[in-house]
Motif scaffolding. Structure first.
Motif, PDB file in Angstrom:
ATOM      1  N   ILE A   1      -7.125 -13.799  -0.813  1.00 41.46           N
ATOM      2  CA  ILE A   1      -6.500 -12.973   0.216  1.00 41.46           C
ATOM      3  C   ILE A   1      -6.449 -13.792   1.502  1.00 41.46           C
ATOM      4  O   ILE A   1      -7.491 -14.181   2.036  1.00 41.46           O
ATOM      5  CB  ILE A   1      -7.283 -11.660   0.420  1.00 41.46           C
TER       6      ILE A   1
ATOM      7  N   ASN B   1      -3.570  -5.235   4.770  1.00 39.24           N
ATOM      8  CA  ASN B   1      -3.216  -5.409   3.358  1.00 39.24           C
ATOM      9  C   ASN B   1      -3.290  -4.066   2.654  1.00 39.24           C
ATOM     10  O   ASN B   1      -4.314  -3.383   2.711  1.00 39.24           O
ATOM     11  CB  ASN B   1      -4.170  -6.404   2.691  1.00 39.24           C
TER      12      ASN B   1
ATOM     13  N   LYS C   1      -0.300 -11.344   8.983  1.00 43.96           N
ATOM     14  CA  LYS C   1       0.460 -10.688   7.920  1.00 43.96           C
ATOM     15  C   LYS C   1       1.802 -10.256   8.504  1.00 43.96           C
ATOM     16  O   LYS C   1       1.857  -9.695   9.599  1.00 43.96           O
ATOM     17  CB  LYS C   1      -0.314  -9.475   7.401  1.00 43.96           C
TER      18      LYS C   1
ATOM     19  N   HIS D   1      -0.598  -5.588  -4.934  1.00 41.79           N
ATOM     20  CA  HIS D   1      -1.708  -4.909  -4.274  1.00 41.79           C
ATOM     21  C   HIS D   1      -2.754  -4.505  -5.298  1.00 41.79           C
ATOM     22  O   HIS D   1      -2.511  -4.541  -6.500  1.00 41.79           O
ATOM     23  CB  HIS D   1      -1.232  -3.689  -3.466  1.00 41.79           C
TER      24      HIS D   1
ATOM     25  N   ASN E   1       2.920  -6.128   1.266  1.00 43.77           N
ATOM     26  CA  ASN E   1       2.438  -6.910   0.126  1.00 43.77           C
ATOM     27  C   ASN E   1       3.401  -6.766  -1.045  1.00 43.77           C
ATOM     28  O   ASN E   1       3.936  -5.689  -1.285  1.00 43.77           O
ATOM     29  CB  ASN E   1       1.074  -6.395  -0.357  1.00 43.77           C
TER      30      ASN E   1
END
Length: 151
Positions: free
Chosen positions: A9, A146, A83, A90, A87
Motif C-alpha cells: 500500500i 484508501n 492518493k 480494494h 482505488n
C-alpha cells in the motif's frame, strides 16, 4: 518455484497505516529479522546504500503480518505523491460470516467492526443496506483515503 503474496500500500505515513491496519486486520507489526534492532539496521547490514534509505525509513515497522501465519504480509511503502483517484482494487473485510448467517447477525457484526474502525481513524463513505437482497455492507476509507469494504 513457490509464489507468495504481499500486499503493498503506497502511503505518506507508514507508521499511521501500520497502526490502523493492524487494528483492522488483527495483524501485528512485523519485527525486524533476528539479530537486528530495527529494519533500518537490517537493511544497512544487508548493504542497502544510505541514499536509498529515506529519513526515518525502517526506524519503526513499515509492514504487518498475520500472527497466525495465514494471511499475506502487508507493506506500507512510503511514496511522495498523495492518493489521486479511486482505488482500482480494494480489500473486503469479511466479518459477517457469509450468507449462511442471518442478515440481522451479519449486520450487527459489520456495524460493530465499522464502529471500531471509525474510532481507529476510518471514514464511512457509503452504507449498502438492501434487506430484500440479503445484503449489508459498508464502504470505508482508511486514514489516507484508501477505500475498503466491511461485509
Amino acid at each position: 518455484m513457490e509464489t507468495t503474496l504481499q500486499l503493498t500500500i503506497d502511503c505518506a505515513d507508514p507508521r499511521r497505516l501500520v497502526a490502523f491496519w493492524s487494528e483492522a486486520l488483527g495483524y501485528v507489526p512485523e519485527p525486524p529479522p533476528s539479530g537486528h534492532a530495527t529494519w533500518r539496521a537490517y537493511w544497512e547490514a544487508a548493504g542497502v546504500p544510505e541514499e536509498e534509505l529515506p529519513d526515518g525509513a525502517g526506524d519503526v515497522p513499515e509492514s504487518i503480518v498475520d500472527p497466525a501465519g495465514r494471511g499475506p504480509r502487508v507493506w506500507f511503502q512510503l511514496v511522495p505523491e498523495p492518493k489521486a483517484a479511486k482505488n482500482r482494487i480494494h480489500l473486503d473485510l469479511k466479518v459477517g460470516g457469509g450468507r449462511e448467517v442471518p442478515l440481522a447477525v451479519r449486520t450487527r457484526r459489520v456495524t460493530a467492526t465499522v464502529e471500531r474502525l471509525v474510532a481507529a481513524g476510518a471514514g464511512v463513505l457509503r452504507v449498502t443496506d438492501e434487506p430484500d437482497a440479503g445484503s449489508y455492507a459498508v464502504l470505508l476509507q482508511d486514514p489516507e483515503g484508501n477505500e475498503f469494504c466491511v461485509v
